[in-house]
Write a protein that holds these residues in place. Structure first.
Motif, mmCIF file in Angstrom:
data_model
loop_
_atom_site.group_PDB
_atom_site.id
_atom_site.type_symbol
_atom_site.label_atom_id
_atom_site.label_comp_id
_atom_site.label_asym_id
_atom_site.label_seq_id
_atom_site.Cartn_x
_atom_site.Cartn_y
_atom_site.Cartn_z
ATOM 1 N N MET A 8 0.865 -1.189 0.000
ATOM 2 C CA MET A 8 0.000 0.000 0.000
ATOM 3 C C MET A 8 0.893 1.227 0.000
ATOM 4 O O MET A 8 1.987 1.214 0.535
ATOM 5 C CB MET A 8 -0.856 -0.016 1.260
ATOM 6 N N ASP B 38 6.708 -1.522 8.423
ATOM 7 C CA ASP B 38 6.612 -0.437 7.450
ATOM 8 C C ASP B 38 5.806 0.752 7.952
ATOM 9 O O ASP B 38 4.614 0.859 7.709
ATOM 10 C CB ASP B 38 6.024 -0.951 6.133
ATOM 11 N N ARG C 37 11.096 3.679 6.942
ATOM 12 C CA ARG C 37 10.041 2.756 6.478
ATOM 13 C C ARG C 37 10.601 1.461 5.891
ATOM 14 O O ARG C 37 10.673 1.285 4.671
ATOM 15 C CB ARG C 37 9.113 3.424 5.455
ATOM 16 N N GLU D 198 10.627 -1.965 4.327
ATOM 17 C CA GLU D 198 9.712 -2.840 3.582
ATOM 18 C C GLU D 198 10.345 -4.231 3.517
ATOM 19 O O GLU D 198 10.750 -4.758 4.541
ATOM 20 C CB GLU D 198 9.441 -2.238 2.188
ATOM 21 N N ASP E 128 10.507 -1.293 -2.620
ATOM 22 C CA ASP E 128 9.475 -1.881 -1.759
ATOM 23 C C ASP E 128 9.694 -3.383 -1.628
ATOM 24 O O ASP E 128 10.145 -3.873 -0.609
ATOM 25 C CB ASP E 128 8.099 -1.533 -2.333
ATOM 26 N N ASP F 44 7.349 1.355 -5.152
ATOM 27 C CA ASP F 44 6.013 1.837 -4.773
ATOM 28 C C ASP F 44 6.160 3.314 -4.403
ATOM 29 O O ASP F 44 6.394 3.654 -3.255
ATOM 30 C CB ASP F 44 5.484 1.030 -3.588
ATOM 31 N N GLU G 296 1.142 -0.121 -8.590
ATOM 32 C CA GLU G 296 2.351 -0.386 -7.806
ATOM 33 C C GLU G 296 2.840 -1.764 -8.226
ATOM 34 O O GLU G 296 2.039 -2.624 -8.559
ATOM 35 C CB GLU G 296 1.951 -0.345 -6.324
HETATM 36 CA CA CA Z 1 4.859 0.242 -0.063
#
Ligand code: CA
Ligand code: FEO
Ligand code: CA
Ligand code: CA
Length: 650
Positions: A1, A362, A445, A447, A534, A549, A587
């Motif tokens: 997402m 994430d 973040r 991933e 990602d 992404d 994505e």
């Molecule tokens: Ca992502």
């Protein structure tokens, strides 16, 4: 997402502030680069890894090749260009075909997909929405087939505005009960048997293995240290041992014994309301941003209303293990692996024989974790590993400024944790708070985190963090719009080690634009760089591939998302090369190779997406891929890629 839910930073602890950082960093970096040949050879010679086929073998061929050919590219394809349009694009000499779309039949009695007459019942018989992770489990081919496999697919989240033609703007405020149930049925997982015949993959709707798992009606067992905790009990589960459904299944992993790990990421987006400030779960909910409520499920399903069921959010945010070979089996939430916004769970067997699972949390300023099983993996008997993931140690990473890495155990007798928590179960439910107390390093973040058995390294995708104001060596840029990739080398090539060292493989963004402060190998072309890594996969030959992404930030790179090859070793280390591009709004997720490397499966997620989840519409979608039919919404789909004249992809 694309993480609309993380705008609010929920980590209020002070991130570690490093002094003298750059000096130490760059001297370390020089050492690592100069020492490449020795460290790679050392790691490899001591390494045992496991492939998606469950094989365990020492792989030395690739590094021998690299040592003998330090200047050659590991990839053999002509790259495609940055750009954006309604279509997908793949490197020349490769064929991309649509394998299965949202709504396609999974069973012989599945109703035909009609976007205007959707029901939860029909969705439960069809391929779900927003395909993300893809796991590949090889099966023996049937007569006439070249290959046969089970694909284990995550369906991350629903987008009502792109699923229901005519859905009104901000329609989720008044979403109907039927629409809530359709979206709950559309997420979770699909297990689907596929076969290769005459060079083309197709779905076998008669397979006994095909299965849908959803947030609506699949019973899931809670196992491990948190099973039965008072904080897991709700009005419908007074024992705290079973939960209905799994959701926000982002990335995942396959275990060496052939089970499928599916990871619950932005579970907070499904919860409505908030508890009083003095409620015992208030701080916990706050730390996980519970209550962002992008789906409004709580309007019609009371367990997603935290004012009615304050413990329900504790039952999500776990890694779930599914046995794809037993469609009757009950999936299990493996609580020993901790509760956070799990991106993925990639596995490797350490030289001790223990299983190691690498996991990112994430959200901006969250942490990197790994789980090390207490017992050894038994590769001779899959059943012997049935409960292996219920006992072991969860570690969180601290990145030290001199390039060293410390894995700190989240166990009850470790330092401040004993006083701060009543039990190990509480530590696992609030893994983030435990990690805060140990001084883990907040990252940009995290991933996918992917171990490479061929060179002994682990690659962590840090997608971006526009909120960062205090750079440090592991997160070197303020307002990090483009993300970076960290390479971890565990001490002595031992994946179970609690120390290691790290380096930055690439700093993403455009190397020609000084303000991006990007860092790539100078051999990288104008199409070879990318932004917001990602997912990642290591192919059967040990080569790394990375998906992106960018979410709403694609305008900054000038290209839609896609898949890039990325050199990790030798003189070309840090050179990217563009292989596949998704249609507008999409994505790129789920890259996985067949065991022979001759097919690449890719997940195209949310094609046509063009704004915040409450604003997007079928009618204004930026593509109608893959059907290009005005009566059909854009459909998330899995794509197969094979080389035109045979041979390995890429
Ligand atoms: Ca992502
Ligand atoms: Fe679901 Fe972190 O992407
Ligand atoms: Ca995603
Ligand atoms: Ca992801």
């Amino acid at each position: 997402m694309n993480q609309q839910g993380d705008n609010k930073v929920s980590n209020k602890t002070n991130s570690i502030s490093f002094n003298e950082v750059c000096e130490a960093r760059f001297s370390r970096r020089g050492f690592v680069k100069a020492g490449f040949a020795t460290t790679a050879a050392l790691a490899t010679s001591q390494l045992i890894g496991c492939g998606s086929d469950g094989s365990s073998k020492v792989q030395v061929t690739e590094n021998k090749w690299r040592e003998e050919n330090p200047y050659k590219s590991r990839y053999d394809f002509k790259e495609i260009e940055h750009g954006g349009d309604e279509y997908h694009h793949v490197a020349p000499d490769h064929e991309a075909a649509i394998l299965i779309r949202w709504g396609d039949a999974l069973f012989k009695d599945s109703p035909e997909f009609d976007p205007n007459t959707q029901t939860a019942k029909s969705q439960l018989k069809q391929f779900g929405y927003n395909n993300d992770y893809i796991g590949y489990l090889k099966l023996e081919p049937m007569r006439g087939q070249q290959a046969r496999a089970l694909l284990c697919v995550n369906h991350e989240y629903a987008i009502p505005g792109l699923m229901f033609p005519g859905f009104p703007e901000d329609g989720f405020k008044n979403i109907t009960k039927e629409q809530v149930q359709i979206t709950q049925a559309a997420v979770g997982n699909s297990i689907v048997e596929v076969g290769l015949k005459d060079g083309e993959w197709s779905v076998n709707t008669r397979s006994k293995y095909n299965r849908r798992i959803s947030a609506l009606d699949t019973e899931i067992e809670i196992t491990g240290p948190v099973r039965g905790s008072s904080r897991m009990k709700t009005s419908s589960d007074k024992r705290g041992k079973t939960v209905v459904g799994t959701l926000n299944n982002c990335a995942g992993g396959m275990t060496p014994w052939g089970t499928y790990l599916t990871c619950e990421e932005n579970f907070n987006d499904h919860f409505l309301g908030e508890v009083a400030d003095n409620h015992p779960e208030a701080e916990n909910h706050d730390r996980y941003n519970v209550g962002t409520n992008y789906t409004n499920w709580g309007l019609h399903d009371q367990r997603f209303d935290v004012t009615k069921e304050p413990n329900e959010p504790n039952r999500f945010g776990w890694v779930v293990e599914i046995d794809p070979l037993d469609p009757e089996s009950t999936p299990k939430k493996r609580t020993a692996l901790g509760r956070f916004k799990h991106e993925g769970g990639e596995c490797i067997v350490a030289k001790s024989g223990q299983l190691v699972v690498y996991m990112g949390d994430d959200q901006r300023f969250e942490y990197l974790y790994k789980f090390v099983s207490k017992d050894k993996v038994n590769l001779d008997s899959p059943r012997a590993n049935r409960d292996l993931l219920d006992e072991g140690t969860l570690y969180v990473a601290k990145f030290l400024e001199d390039g060293y890495l410390e894995w700190m155990p989240l166990v009850h007798d470790n330092g401040p944790l004993q006083a701060a928590f009543d039990s190990q179960a509480d530590i696992l439910i609030e893994a983030r708070r435990a990690a805060d107390l140990l001084g883990a390093t907040p990252l940009d973040r995290p991933e996918d985190v992917v171990p490479n058995k061929h060179n002994g390294k682990v690659y962590a995708m840090l997608t971006n963090n526009t909120k960062r104001q205090d750079p440090n060596p592991a997160n070197p840029r303020t307002e990090n719009y483009f993300g970076h990739i960290i390479e971890i080398s565990e001490l002595d090539g031992d994946f179970a080690s609690n120390t290691g060292y790290w380096d930055i493989l690439v700093k993403c963004g455009n190397p020609q634009v000084p303000s991006h402060q990007a860092d790539w190998n100078t051999e990288t072309s104008k199409n070879g760089w990318f932004a917001s890594p990602d997912n990642a996969v290591v192919d059967p030959d040990g080569r790394l591939w990375v998906t992106t992404d960018q979410g709403g930030k694609a305008f900054m790179s000038g290209t839609n998302d896609g898949l890039w090859a990325l050199e990790t070793d030798g003189a070309l280390r840090g050179t990217g090369k563009m292989f596949f591009r998704v249609p507008n709004g999409a994505e790129m997720c789920g890259p996985i190779f067949s065991d022979d490397g001759e097919t690449l499966f890719l997940a195209v997620q949310h094609p046509g997406d063009h704004g915040r989840i409450g604003e997007v519409r079928v009618e204004t979608a930026t593509t109608r891929w893959p059907d290009f039919n005005e009566n059909m919404p854009p459909r998330p789909s899995i794509v197969t890629i094979r080389k035109r004249n045979g041979g390995k992809v890429g």
